[in-house]
Design a protein around this motif. Sequence first.
Motif, PDB file in Angstrom:
ATOM      1  N   GLY A 264       4.300   9.062  -0.870  1.00 61.16           N
ATOM      2  CA  GLY A 264       5.273   7.608  -1.418  1.00 61.16           C
ATOM      3  C   GLY A 264       5.115   6.596   0.019  1.00 61.16           C
ATOM      4  N   LEU A 265       4.772   6.964   1.053  1.00 59.97           N
ATOM      5  CA  LEU A 265       5.014   6.433   2.149  1.00 59.97           C
ATOM      6  C   LEU A 265       4.734   4.636   2.483  1.00 59.97           C
ATOM      7  CD1 LEU A 265       5.446   6.606   5.327  1.00 59.97           C
ATOM      8  CD2 LEU A 265       3.212   7.044   5.721  1.00 59.97           C
ATOM      9  N   ARG A 266       4.888   3.658   2.390  1.00 65.56           N
ATOM     10  CA  ARG A 266       4.927   2.550   2.084  1.00 65.56           C
ATOM     11  C   ARG A 266       4.490   1.333   3.430  1.00 65.56           C
ATOM     12  NH1 ARG A 266       6.166  -0.343  -2.523  1.00 65.56           N
ATOM     13  NH2 ARG A 266       6.752   1.363  -3.297  1.00 65.56           N
ATOM     14  N   THR A 267       3.505   0.846   2.811  1.00 63.08           N
ATOM     15  CA  THR A 267       3.567  -0.466   4.266  1.00 63.08           C
ATOM     16  C   THR A 267       3.062  -1.881   3.236  1.00 63.08           C
ATOM     17  OG1 THR A 267       2.822  -1.429   5.772  1.00 63.08           O
ATOM     18  CG2 THR A 267       1.078  -1.002   4.449  1.00 63.08           C
ATOM     19  N   SER A 268       3.851  -3.134   3.752  1.00 63.30           N
ATOM     20  CA  SER A 268       3.100  -4.412   3.185  1.00 63.30           C
ATOM     21  C   SER A 268       2.704  -5.376   3.826  1.00 63.30           C
ATOM     22  CB  SER A 268       4.361  -4.489   2.154  1.00 63.30           C
ATOM     23  OG  SER A 268       5.401  -3.596   1.492  1.00 63.30           O
ATOM     24  N   PHE A 269       2.366  -5.673   3.323  1.00 61.73           N
ATOM     25  CA  PHE A 269       1.023  -7.102   3.451  1.00 61.73           C
ATOM     26  C   PHE A 269       1.793  -9.149   2.888  1.00 61.73           C
ATOM     27  CE2 PHE A 269      -1.594  -3.523   4.684  1.00 61.73           C
ATOM     28  CZ  PHE A 269      -2.240  -4.440   5.710  1.00 61.73           C
ATOM     29  N   ALA A 270       2.291  -9.665   3.582  1.00 61.48           N
ATOM     30  CA  ALA A 270       2.079 -10.588   3.496  1.00 61.48           C
ATOM     31  C   ALA A 270       0.595 -11.368   3.276  1.00 61.48           C
ATOM     32  CB  ALA A 270       3.047 -11.703   4.542  1.00 61.48           C
TER      33      ALA A 270
ATOM     34  N   GLU B  38       1.830   0.511  12.059  1.00 63.31           N
ATOM     35  CA  GLU B  38       3.710   1.269  11.515  1.00 63.31           C
ATOM     36  C   GLU B  38       3.605   0.724  10.058  1.00 63.31           C
ATOM     37  OE1 GLU B  38       7.687   2.637  13.152  1.00 63.31           O
ATOM     38  OE2 GLU B  38       6.890   1.801  14.172  1.00 63.31           O
ATOM     39  N   PRO B  39       3.422   2.025   8.915  1.00 67.04           N
ATOM     40  CA  PRO B  39       2.421   3.889   9.221  1.00 67.04           C
ATOM     41  C   PRO B  39       1.345   2.564   9.449  1.00 67.04           C
ATOM     42  CG  PRO B  39       2.652   2.988   7.169  1.00 67.04           C
ATOM     43  CD  PRO B  39       3.653   2.337   7.680  1.00 67.04           C
ATOM     44  N   LEU B  40       0.410   3.985  10.897  1.00 69.04           N
ATOM     45  CA  LEU B  40      -0.519   3.634  11.111  1.00 69.04           C
ATOM     46  C   LEU B  40      -2.275   3.749   9.691  1.00 69.04           C
ATOM     47  CD1 LEU B  40      -2.718   2.976  13.633  1.00 69.04           C
ATOM     48  CD2 LEU B  40      -3.034   5.373  13.708  1.00 69.04           C
ATOM     49  N   VAL B  41      -2.547   2.472   9.615  1.00 69.44           N
ATOM     50  CA  VAL B  41      -3.610   2.219   8.276  1.00 69.44           C
ATOM     51  C   VAL B  41      -4.974   1.363   9.186  1.00 69.44           C
ATOM     52  CG1 VAL B  41      -3.688   1.015   6.336  1.00 69.44           C
ATOM     53  CG2 VAL B  41      -1.460   1.719   7.027  1.00 69.44           C
ATOM     54  N   LEU B  42      -6.035   1.730   8.957  1.00 68.36           N
ATOM     55  CA  LEU B  42      -6.957   0.599   9.409  1.00 68.36           C
ATOM     56  C   LEU B  42      -7.902   1.205   8.076  1.00 68.36           C
ATOM     57  CD1 LEU B  42      -8.807  -1.095  10.942  1.00 68.36           C
ATOM     58  CD2 LEU B  42      -9.722   0.860  11.921  1.00 68.36           C
TER      59      LEU B  42
ATOM     60  N   MET C  73       6.622 -15.814  11.408  1.00 68.11           N
ATOM     61  CA  MET C  73       8.202 -16.055  10.360  1.00 68.11           C
ATOM     62  C   MET C  73       8.326 -14.419   9.450  1.00 68.11           C
ATOM     63  SD  MET C  73       9.223 -18.869  11.082  1.00 68.11           S
ATOM     64  CE  MET C  73      10.741 -19.310  10.000  1.00 68.11           C
ATOM     65  N   SER C  74       7.347 -14.129   9.148  1.00 65.68           N
ATOM     66  CA  SER C  74       6.819 -12.312   8.779  1.00 65.68           C
ATOM     67  C   SER C  74       7.555 -11.690   8.999  1.00 65.68           C
ATOM     68  CB  SER C  74       5.738 -13.013   7.374  1.00 65.68           C
ATOM     69  OG  SER C  74       5.524 -11.366   6.813  1.00 65.68           O
ATOM     70  N   PRO C  75       7.839 -10.119   8.407  1.00 65.35           N
ATOM     71  CA  PRO C  75       8.729  -9.225   8.780  1.00 65.35           C
ATOM     72  C   PRO C  75       7.338  -7.845   8.252  1.00 65.35           C
ATOM     73  CG  PRO C  75       9.734  -9.239   6.472  1.00 65.35           C
ATOM     74  CD  PRO C  75       9.342 -11.003   6.829  1.00 65.35           C
ATOM     75  N   TRP C  76       6.276  -9.188   7.609  1.00 59.72           N
ATOM     76  CA  TRP C  76       5.278  -7.556   7.537  1.00 59.72           C
ATOM     77  C   TRP C  76       4.177  -8.655   7.900  1.00 59.72           C
ATOM     78  CZ3 TRP C  76       7.376 -10.322   2.727  1.00 59.72           C
ATOM     79  CH2 TRP C  76       8.594  -9.521   2.240  1.00 59.72           C
ATOM     80  N   PRO C  77       2.598  -7.914   8.669  1.00 59.86           N
ATOM     81  CA  PRO C  77       1.876  -7.641   8.750  1.00 59.86           C
ATOM     82  C   PRO C  77       0.802  -9.504   7.020  1.00 59.86           C
ATOM     83  CG  PRO C  77       1.779  -5.786   8.723  1.00 59.86           C
ATOM     84  CD  PRO C  77       2.928  -6.109   8.187  1.00 59.86           C
ATOM     85  N   VAL C  78      -0.137 -10.271   8.141  1.00 60.31           N
ATOM     86  CA  VAL C  78      -0.265 -10.731   7.734  1.00 60.31           C
ATOM     87  C   VAL C  78      -1.753 -10.496   6.460  1.00 60.31           C
ATOM     88  CG1 VAL C  78      -1.121 -13.531   7.471  1.00 60.31           C
ATOM     89  CG2 VAL C  78       0.790 -12.765   8.591  1.00 60.31           C
ATOM     90  N   LEU C  79      -1.972 -10.444   5.806  1.00 62.12           N
ATOM     91  CA  LEU C  79      -3.840 -10.333   4.964  1.00 62.12           C
ATOM     92  C   LEU C  79      -4.049 -11.714   4.155  1.00 62.12           C
ATOM     93  CD1 LEU C  79      -4.948  -8.534   3.693  1.00 62.12           C
ATOM     94  CD2 LEU C  79      -3.800  -8.585   1.189  1.00 62.12           C
ATOM     95  N   LEU C  80      -5.331 -12.529   4.676  1.00 60.47           N
ATOM     96  CA  LEU C  80      -6.030 -13.476   4.482  1.00 60.47           C
ATOM     97  C   LEU C  80      -6.834 -13.078   3.050  1.00 60.47           C
ATOM     98  CD1 LEU C  80      -6.604 -16.453   4.014  1.00 60.47           C
ATOM     99  CD2 LEU C  80      -9.028 -15.473   6.299  1.00 60.47           C
TER     100      LEU C  80
ATOM    101  N   LEU D  80       0.782  -1.175   0.338  1.00 61.79           N
ATOM    102  CA  LEU D  80      -0.157   0.066  -0.086  1.00 61.79           C
ATOM    103  C   LEU D  80       0.961   1.250   0.206  1.00 61.79           C
ATOM    104  CD1 LEU D  80      -2.796  -0.649   2.718  1.00 61.79           C
ATOM    105  CD2 LEU D  80      -2.977  -1.207   0.747  1.00 61.79           C
ATOM    106  N   VAL D  81       0.672   2.012  -1.274  1.00 57.20           N
ATOM    107  CA  VAL D  81       1.549   2.925  -1.353  1.00 57.20           C
ATOM    108  C   VAL D  81       0.397   4.512  -1.164  1.00 57.20           C
ATOM    109  CG1 VAL D  81       3.139   4.449  -2.211  1.00 57.20           C
ATOM    110  CG2 VAL D  81       2.955   1.694  -2.357  1.00 57.20           C
TER     111      VAL D  81
END
Length: 316
Positions: free
Chosen positions: A8-14, A78-82, A38-45, A3-4
Motif C-alpha cells: 500500500g505504500l504510494r508515490t506519485s509523479f506529475a 521518499e519512498p526510495l524508488v529507482l 511548482m509541483s509537490p511531486w517528482p516530475v515524469l516526462l 505507483l503503489v
Amino acid sequence: MDLVAADGLRTSFAIEAKRSGAVPIAYLLSQLREMRRMSPWPVLLISDYIGPSLRDALIGEGISFADATGWVYLASSEPLVLVVGQGAKRSPKSSGSTAVLRLNGVAATRIIRALTTINLPIGVRALAEVAGVSPGSVSKLLPTLAAEGVIDRDAGGKVVTVRRRSLLRRWTRDYGFTTTNQSLGYFIAPRGVERTAARLESTKMPLALTGSAAARRRLPEGTTSVVPLRLLALYAADPVGLARELGLIEADAVTANVVIAAPQDSRIIAPPGEGGVPLAPTALILADLLTLPNRSDAEADQLFDVLVREDIAWKD
C-alpha cells in the motif's frame, strides 16, 4: 501517475507529455524545472521517444522519464524508488512518415557533415544548398535528428542547435568505414606507416587521408596524439592502384597497418596539391576514428575536445 507497492505504500509523479523533437531541449528542461518547482511531486516526462542527449540531461537534472520504446528512468527519494528500462537505439518511424531513419546514405552523410560546419540558424533550403543535396532529403532527415535530440529546430523549422558530439555518435550507429565505403583493401607497409604517409604527396591519384594520420594533421602544432600511429587509413579512387604505387603488400584485417577504401561520396577526394595530401572532412575523420578496425575513441575525443577548446573551424 501513482505507483503503489503491494503493502500500500504510494508515490506519485506529475506528468508532462511531449512528442519527441517538438521543442528544443534547453526550453523543455526549463519547462520541467519550473514544473518541478511548482509541483509537490517528482516530475515524469512521457514521450514517444527520448534520445541519448535528452536522457543524459534529464538524469542530470534528476527528472524521471519514460518513452514508448521502453526507455524508463523513475526515481523518487521518499519512498526510495529507482526503476530503469532500456528501449530502442533509434527513434521509431511513425505511421505514414517519410523520415529517414538510417544515416548511411550519401545525402545523409553530406547533411550531417554540413551540420557540423554551418552557422546557425539555418533553414531547409539553405542547408540543402550547403550540403549539395535536395531540400527533400533535408526535410526527411531533420525530423529524425530532432527526435534523437541531436539538433533543435524552432517553430519555423530552422535548425537552431547542433550537438556535434551526439550527432557523430548517432551517425556511427549506422555508418562504418568498412561497411559503408567500397572496394576495401587491407595492406602492410613494409617500411612502416610513417614513410608510406610521406610518399603520398608524390602521387597524382585522387585520395584523402582519414583516421589517425588525418587527426594528427588537424591537431594544433605541438600537440601530441594520445596514441601512436598504428593504422594508416586512406580514401582513394583506385585503392588497388594506390597500393601498388606505394609498394604495399596485401594482408588481412588483423595484420594490416594500411587500409584503403573507395569513398561512398567521391566528392571528398582530390589529387595532392600545394597544400599536401588532402584530408577527409573533419566530421568524417571523427566518424572513421570511431569505426575503423583499430577504432580509437580516445583519439576521436582528443580531436573533438581540441576543436571545441581552441575554437578551430571544422572543414568539409
